[in-house]
Design a protein around this motif. Structure first.
Motif, PDB file in Angstrom:
ATOM      1  N   ASP A   2      47.520  45.199  37.326  1.00 50.34           N
ATOM      2  CA  ASP A   2      47.113  46.441  37.807  1.00 50.34           C
ATOM      3  C   ASP A   2      45.654  46.370  37.789  1.00 50.34           C
ATOM      4  OD1 ASP A   2      46.342  49.186  38.395  1.00 50.34           O
ATOM      5  OD2 ASP A   2      47.941  49.727  36.947  1.00 50.34           O
TER       6      ASP A   2
ATOM      7  N   TYR B  15      52.173  44.106  41.274  1.00 46.87           N
ATOM      8  CA  TYR B  15      50.731  44.067  41.300  1.00 46.87           C
ATOM      9  C   TYR B  15      50.577  45.294  42.353  1.00 46.87           C
ATOM     10  CZ  TYR B  15      50.623  41.723  45.793  1.00 46.87           C
ATOM     11  OH  TYR B  15      50.648  41.283  47.149  1.00 46.87           O
TER      12      TYR B  15
ATOM     13  N   GLU C 222      40.358  45.140  43.059  1.00 47.87           N
ATOM     14  CA  GLU C 222      41.728  44.851  43.403  1.00 47.87           C
ATOM     15  C   GLU C 222      41.606  43.176  44.015  1.00 47.87           C
ATOM     16  OE1 GLU C 222      44.200  48.088  45.541  1.00 47.87           O
ATOM     17  OE2 GLU C 222      42.042  48.697  46.235  1.00 47.87           O
TER      18      GLU C 222
ATOM     19  N   LYS D  13      47.354  48.733  42.491  1.00 51.37           N
ATOM     20  CA  LYS D  13      47.040  50.009  41.673  1.00 51.37           C
ATOM     21  C   LYS D  13      48.210  50.686  41.039  1.00 51.37           C
ATOM     22  CE  LYS D  13      44.661  51.503  45.254  1.00 51.37           C
ATOM     23  NZ  LYS D  13      43.825  52.215  46.174  1.00 51.37           N
ATOM     24  N   GLN D  14      48.188  51.400  39.842  1.00 50.39           N
ATOM     25  CA  GLN D  14      49.269  52.053  39.230  1.00 50.39           C
ATOM     26  C   GLN D  14      50.637  50.983  38.761  1.00 50.39           C
ATOM     27  OE1 GLN D  14      48.412  55.128  38.194  1.00 50.39           O
ATOM     28  NE2 GLN D  14      46.882  55.290  39.541  1.00 50.39           N
ATOM     29  N   ALA D  15      50.409  49.650  38.955  1.00 53.02           N
ATOM     30  CA  ALA D  15      51.486  48.902  38.642  1.00 53.02           C
ATOM     31  C   ALA D  15      51.833  49.002  37.264  1.00 53.02           C
ATOM     32  CB  ALA D  15      51.355  47.336  38.993  1.00 53.02           C
TER      33      ALA D  15
END
Length: 397
Positions: free
Chosen positions: A177, A15, A242, A17-19
């Motif tokens: 993400d 998990y 997030e 950002k950008q996952a």
């Protein structure tokens, strides 16, 4: 707490950002021919094509099933299952909301265990063979389905939502993400967000909860309460997105291991009979069900009250519990959650279905986990209350 408790999660959770960019890497050793189960919206946004490219970069061929366009049904499952077999796939990727993920869960199990999804309801048939590897990628911060061993599939022929909970339905890997949730429209953010809050609250109130689920549920409630309205009013607020993605994930893990309660038991029949999306039907019921349950869970609801207003800790538990219920009600109002009448459900048809819905709710087993276990008559009265429920709060102190 139970003497012995189980806690199940996917084998891996990726998990942040950008996952999503890790999807190709995560397929290593799982398979080389994937069926991507998604919907037309994700395809239009280019998310499905990007997934195909990420898979191809790691030697994985892919085919696409875009037949999911509403709450998952047995028809979607059979169509996706047929394509999986025809294309000789050996790996599943689901991209979308809970409908896409739940469809893929059913396919993953049926490929190796056979039968129809209804065979597995109520534990009548246990999936003993290993399911097909399944990577679940949510695009909403709501259902938490990427981290649960539950799938809910509607059978249109009976107007019943089939709920199945078995370890085999747990995805192999969850990729969460928050960047994928930015495209969620405002009304979807609201409905899925209250859905996630419902999961967290019910996991915390459930008679089957235990310390591990309590910790996740409390964390999820805090993340969602503090960030849902911000994500709703400004979908580009990445910090709020997030927090919501993490909160929905934690809520999913919590309720998967603690079970849900009366809200979900009553919600499924509404979805099956009147085609109200799951997130909305939960949101429509949550405040009224909390009012019904309050006196049987003062301690737990006072903890939720402290999350809404930490400066109220000097008040009695009864006052903080009441504040929690009023705060949930106020949040639903701020998010413009409609009641069932405002949704457009015909009063005569709804009234005529109340007895069946109450019976189906009880038969699901979820109401038995509620702090206050309702009778069929009490569920029928709650349905009547919720039909034209007033979410407005004159004053909250």
């Amino acid at each position: 707490m139970r003497d012995i408790a189980y806690f199940r999660t996917p084998q891996s959770i990726v998990y942040g950002k950008q996952a999503f960019n890790r999807v190709g890497v995560e397929t290593a050793g799982l398979g080389d021919r994937a069926l991507i189960i998604s919907d037309k919206v994700m395809n239009h946004l280019g998310v499905v094509e990007k997934c195909k490219q990420l898979l191809a970069a790691h030697g994985v061929q892919s085919r696409v099933f875009l037949g999911v366009d509403s709450e998952p049904t047995v028809n979607y499952v059979s169509e996706a299952l047929e394509q999986f077999s025809l294309e000789k796939c050996n790996l599943l990727i689901s991209i979308g909301g809970g409908s896409c993920i739940d469809t893929a869960k059913a396919v993953a199990v049926l490929v190796t265990n056979g039968g129809d999804i209804g065979d597995y309801a109520g534990g009548r048939k246990i999936a003993e063979a290993m399911p097909i590897p399944h990577i679940a990628i949510p695009t909403t911060a709501g259902t938490g389905s990427e981290a649960t061993d539950v799938t809910v599939i509607t059978d249109p022929s009976t107007n019943v939502k089939i709920m199945v909970k078995q370890p085999a339905f747990m995805p192999s890997i969850a990729i969460v993400d928050p960047l994928l949730t930015i495209s969620s429209p405002q009304h979807v953010t609201a409905a899925t967000g209250v859905d996630a809050l419902s999961h967290a609250i019910e996991a915390y109130l459930s008679k089957k909860g235990h310390p591990m689920t309590d910790s996740l549920a409390l964390s999820a409630m805090k993340l969602i309460v503090q960030n849902l309205y911000q994500a709703y009013t400004n979908g580009e607020n990445l910090e709020a997105r997030e927090a919501m993605s993490l909160g929905a994930l934690q809520a999913g893990m919590a309720f998967s291991n603690a079970s849900v309660c009366l809200v979900h038991g009553m919600s499924r029949p509404i979805g099956a009979l009147f085609h109200v999306p799951h997130g909305y039907s939960n949101a429509m019921l949550l405040p009224a069900v909390l009012e019904f349950s309050k006196d049987s869970c003062i301690d737990r609801l006072s903890d939720l009250g402290d999350i809404f207003a930490p400066n109220h800790s000097n008040r009695s538990k009864e006052e903080r519990a009441k504040f929690a219920v009023e705060s949930v009600k106020q949040l639903c109002s701020a998010l413009k959650i409609p009641n069932l009448m405002e949704w457009g459900i015909d009063r005569h048809k709804f009234t005529g279905a109340i007895s069946k819905m109450a019976k189906d709710a009880l038969d699901s087993g979820s109401p038995a986990n509620n702090p206050k276990v309702p009778t069929q008559w009490e569920i029928e009265q709650l349905y009547r209350i919720c039909y034209e429920y007033d979410f407005s709060v004159k004053e909250i102190v």
